[in-house]
Write an enzyme that holds these catalytic residues in place. Structure first.
Site, PDB file in Angstrom:
ATOM      1  N   LYS A  57       0.844  -1.200   0.000  1.00 45.41           N
ATOM      2  CA  LYS A  57       0.000   0.000   0.000  1.00 45.41           C
ATOM      3  C   LYS A  57       0.879   1.249   0.000  1.00 45.41           C
ATOM      4  O   LYS A  57       0.679   2.164  -0.777  1.00 45.41           O
ATOM      5  CB  LYS A  57      -0.914  -0.027   1.227  1.00 45.41           C
ATOM      6  CG  LYS A  57      -1.857   1.152   1.305  1.00 45.41           C
ATOM      7  CD  LYS A  57      -2.812   1.010   2.480  1.00 45.41           C
ATOM      8  CE  LYS A  57      -3.611   2.297   2.655  1.00 45.41           C
ATOM      9  NZ  LYS A  57      -4.544   2.236   3.766  1.00 45.41           N
ATOM     10  N   GLU A  63      10.515  -4.459   4.698  1.00 45.35           N
ATOM     11  CA  GLU A  63      10.622  -5.874   4.308  1.00 45.35           C
ATOM     12  C   GLU A  63      10.352  -6.031   2.808  1.00 45.35           C
ATOM     13  O   GLU A  63      11.094  -6.691   2.078  1.00 45.35           O
ATOM     14  CB  GLU A  63       9.607  -6.731   5.082  1.00 45.35           C
ATOM     15  CG  GLU A  63       9.883  -6.858   6.572  1.00 45.35           C
ATOM     16  CD  GLU A  63       9.183  -5.801   7.407  1.00 45.35           C
ATOM     17  OE1 GLU A  63       8.885  -4.702   6.875  1.00 45.35           O
ATOM     18  OE2 GLU A  63       8.959  -6.068   8.601  1.00 45.35           O
ATOM     19  N   GLY A 105      -4.877  -2.075   4.958  1.00 44.58           N
ATOM     20  CA  GLY A 105      -4.075  -3.205   4.469  1.00 44.58           C
ATOM     21  C   GLY A 105      -4.729  -4.548   4.712  1.00 44.58           C
ATOM     22  O   GLY A 105      -4.835  -5.386   3.814  1.00 44.58           O
ATOM     23  N   ARG A 106      -5.216  -4.767   5.934  1.00 40.39           N
ATOM     24  CA  ARG A 106      -5.777  -6.088   6.265  1.00 40.39           C
ATOM     25  C   ARG A 106      -7.175  -6.288   5.689  1.00 40.39           C
ATOM     26  O   ARG A 106      -7.772  -7.344   5.854  1.00 40.39           O
ATOM     27  CB  ARG A 106      -5.768  -6.303   7.778  1.00 40.39           C
ATOM     28  CG  ARG A 106      -6.433  -5.195   8.582  1.00 40.39           C
ATOM     29  CD  ARG A 106      -6.109  -5.307  10.067  1.00 40.39           C
ATOM     30  NE  ARG A 106      -6.615  -4.192  10.860  1.00 40.39           N
ATOM     31  CZ  ARG A 106      -5.967  -3.054  11.059  1.00 40.39           C
ATOM     32  NH1 ARG A 106      -4.802  -2.853  10.474  1.00 40.39           N
ATOM     33  NH2 ARG A 106      -6.485  -2.101  11.798  1.00 40.39           N
ATOM     34  N   GLU A 150      -4.807  -7.089  14.714  1.00 36.35           N
ATOM     35  CA  GLU A 150      -4.322  -5.747  14.355  1.00 36.35           C
ATOM     36  C   GLU A 150      -5.493  -4.757  14.425  1.00 36.35           C
ATOM     37  O   GLU A 150      -5.296  -3.571  14.648  1.00 36.35           O
ATOM     38  CB  GLU A 150      -3.691  -5.751  12.953  1.00 36.35           C
ATOM     39  CG  GLU A 150      -2.700  -4.611  12.742  1.00 36.35           C
ATOM     40  CD  GLU A 150      -1.954  -4.666  11.411  1.00 36.35           C
ATOM     41  OE1 GLU A 150      -2.615  -4.666  10.355  1.00 36.35           O
ATOM     42  OE2 GLU A 150      -0.712  -4.701  11.414  1.00 36.35           O
ATOM     43  N   HIS A 201      -4.844 -34.232  16.946  1.00 37.23           N
ATOM     44  CA  HIS A 201      -3.722 -35.057  17.404  1.00 37.23           C
ATOM     45  C   HIS A 201      -2.631 -34.199  18.006  1.00 37.23           C
ATOM     46  O   HIS A 201      -1.489 -34.639  18.134  1.00 37.23           O
ATOM     47  CB  HIS A 201      -3.211 -35.914  16.240  1.00 37.23           C
ATOM     48  CG  HIS A 201      -4.286 -36.822  15.728  1.00 37.23           C
ATOM     49  ND1 HIS A 201      -4.528 -38.066  16.262  1.00 37.23           N
ATOM     50  CD2 HIS A 201      -5.248 -36.615  14.791  1.00 37.23           C
ATOM     51  CE1 HIS A 201      -5.573 -38.608  15.639  1.00 37.23           C
ATOM     52  NE2 HIS A 201      -6.032 -37.744  14.751  1.00 37.23           N
ATOM     53  N   LYS A 260       9.136  -0.581  14.624  1.00 37.70           N
ATOM     54  CA  LYS A 260       9.758  -0.199  13.343  1.00 37.70           C
ATOM     55  C   LYS A 260      10.784   0.907  13.570  1.00 37.70           C
ATOM     56  O   LYS A 260      11.885   0.872  13.036  1.00 37.70           O
ATOM     57  CB  LYS A 260       8.693   0.332  12.374  1.00 37.70           C
ATOM     58  CG  LYS A 260       7.744  -0.702  11.815  1.00 37.70           C
ATOM     59  CD  LYS A 260       6.797  -0.035  10.816  1.00 37.70           C
ATOM     60  CE  LYS A 260       5.635  -0.902  10.449  1.00 37.70           C
ATOM     61  NZ  LYS A 260       4.627  -0.234   9.642  1.00 37.70           N
TER      62      LYS A 260
END
Ligand code: F6P
Length: 546
Positions: free
Chosen positions: A211, A217, A273-274, A359, A390, A510
């Site tokens: 965005k 990253e 973003g999400r 978030e 399991h 950050k």
């Protein structure tokens, strides 16, 4: 819209107080509730957009639901929802509208932001994406040396990764199997190196999805991917135009990176973003499944959006799920919710939901900046069934923590094979039953269990779960399912009065990483940091690769 700042604190609101009183007197177990009302299975159910919700195995009565709906009314969930759909600036800490629902609006709808109808822009980008996706799929888009694209790598992180990963993995049965899509998100070079090591640069296309086009990253991975590509083309930077496209809101940064703006797919600051997987961030999804199926995905989203917008609160799936979560978190002390899809294709759904829910609602202050005063978002986690049975289901059944569960199941499998699917689904129903009704000491004894083992084999039961079912996992049902959880999270946030659409909590880390980075790379920089960090930096410097 109600001014949240002038409302009574959540804990003091009449509906909350009534729920507290109700909780104090709530002693019935799920066994007793089912005995008292044998038709619970048809009372506590709802359906919309192809999804069926069985919420009968929850620790609720009709009175609980009435009180929870009262709470939703008192907290103005409906007007907050309407403000979102109408483009109000409900993300007040960033002065933004929150309009992911406009991404799935039909072409003849109109949604205005600052007096401008955004639906034509949305459909223009969808058209641009469809043209590009078709070219990649039919081979008319070729790499710099004229070869057909065989692999697409989406480089992005957070909302620019998790939604596309979920969708690609969920809809593999609908994808073009000749085109492989991979995802690189982590700044750990291993992610990029392992994702490209068997690939041929001439047949690889990178989608840089960000965005902001400033996330360290993503930009670090994109730079390294460009280096990898150009090495194969003898440094000919003209190759970038055929092997890199961008998805972003920031045209200048895309151009600065060297991507032709013709190959940029835009979206807008009113898409969080999400909440962005139905925007151009879904380009990898569209390339994988084709524009027509992507359109089906959007229809599924739209169908659930419509339900959320119009159904009465007491029959509204996202409202019910959101209220039940508040009920368990704030009145039973639940700290996590398990999401257990009994569908291998949904293996990344829990990871996607972690960002969506945590978030959004991992907040402690209200929109007005006051303490919320009660617990907010639970931790979301999960794995596809039956694998979890399991491993961690032991804790779900006999542990000391209350963990509400959402089971997700489908009546039909995309891969019908022998008895697999019946076995799979029998386990969903059995797990929900075992959690709810357990097994008493007398029942354990009646099975002939020796007395020393009785306590160990008692299953306490009384553990709540929802079962969400659909006929089959299609692009449409996936869209409806994601929209269901988006709005579920919205309802939780509206009850707590938090801003579900900012994420200031990720910023400090950050900033500190930016300050620490030069300390790692300059061996003589003085370490004006706390003694713990200083010692860690020293040790890193001592062993750092030259
Ligand atoms: O750091 C958190 C975050 O801002 C998320 O909200 C977002 O989805 C992610 O980073 C990626 O951001 P971008 O798409 O701008 O690279």
């Amino acid at each position: 819209m109600t001014e949240h700042g002038v409302r009574p604190a959540l804990r003091d609101s009449p509906a909350w107080v009534a729920l507290e009183r109700h909780r104090t007197g709530f002693t019935a177990t799920l066994r007793q509730l089912f005995e008292a009302d044998p038709s619970r299975g048809t009372t506590f159910r709802a359906a919309a957009a192809g999804l069926y919700l069985d919420y009968a195995k929850n620790l609720v009565t009709t009175e609980t639901l009435t009180l929870l709906v009262e709470l939703a009314i008192e907290r103005d969930v409906a007007s907050h929802r309407d403000a979102m759909f109408q483009g109000g600036q409900i993300n007040s800490t960033e002065q933004r509208a929150v309009l992911h629902t406009a991404l799935r609006a039909a072409a003849d709808e109109s949604v205005t932001v600052d007096g401008i109808d955004v639906v034509p822009q949305v459909h223009a980008v969808l058209g641009q994406m469809a043209d590009f996706a078709r070219q990649v799929r039919d081979g008319s888009w070729v790499g710099h040396s004229g070869k057909r694209i065989t692999h697409v790598i989406n480089i992005g992180i957070g909302g620019s990764d998790l939604g596309p990963v979920l969708a690609y993995r969920a809809l593999r049965a609908f994808s073009d199997r000749n085109l492989i899509v991979r995802f690189v998100s982590n700044v750990d070079a291993t992610d990029l190196v392992e994702s490209t090591r068997d690939l041929v640069p001439e047949t690889t296309l990178f989608i840089v999805a960000s965005k902001t086009f400033g996330t360290i990253e993503t930009m670090t991975n994109a730079e390294s991917a460009r280096t990898w590509l150009l090495a194969a083309y003898g440094g000919d930077s003209a190759a970038v135009a055929k092997h890199f496209v961008a998805v972003s809101t920031n045209k200048q940064r895309v151009v600065d990176f060297g991507i032709d703006p013709v190959n940029m797919f835009g979206f807008w600051d009113w898409v969080g973003g999400r909440y962005s997987m139905a925007s151009a961030i879904g380009l990898s999804t569209m390339i994988a499944i084709g524009p027509e199926r992507f359109s089906d995905l959007l229809s599924g989203f739209r169908s659930m959006d419509q339900h959320f917008r119009t159904a009465p609160l007491a029959e509204n799936l996202p409202v019910l799920l959101g209220l039940l979560t508040v009920w368990y978190v704030d009145f039973f002390g639940a700290q996590s919710v398990a999401i257990l899809p009994y569908e291998q294709y949904l293996d990344r759904f829990p990871a996607y939901l972690q960002q969506l829910a945590m978030e959004s609602n991992g907040k402690s202050v209200t929109l007005a900046g006051d303490s919320v005063g009660v617990a907010t978002s639970p931790v979301y986690w999960g794995e596809p069934g039956t694998n979890g049975q399991h491993s961690f289901h032991q804790l779900l059944h006999q542990g000391s923590l209350l963990v509400p569960v959402d089971f997700i199941a489908f009546a039909r499998s995309a891969n019908p094979l022998g008895g697999h699917h019946d076995i799979l689904v029998s386990n969903v129903f059995a797990q929900a039953q075992a959690l709810a009704f357990g097994r008493t000491a007398d029942e354990v004894r009646a099975l002939g269990t020796i007395e020393e083992l009785v306590a160990h084999r008692v299953m306490p039961g009384n553990r709540p779960s929802n079962v969400i079912m659909a006929d089959e996992l299609t692009p449409f049902t996936l869209g409806a399912l994601i929209s269901l959880y988006e709005h579920n999270v919205f309802v939780q946030g509206a009850i707590w009065g938090v801003n579900s659409f900012d994420q200031w909590g990720v910023e400090l880390g950050k900033e500190l990483a930016t300050e620490i980075l030069p300390l790692l790379t300059s061996p003589h920089a003085s370490l004006k940091v706390d003694s713990s960090t200083a010692e860690l930096v020293r040790r890193y410097r001592d062993s750092r690769q030259p």
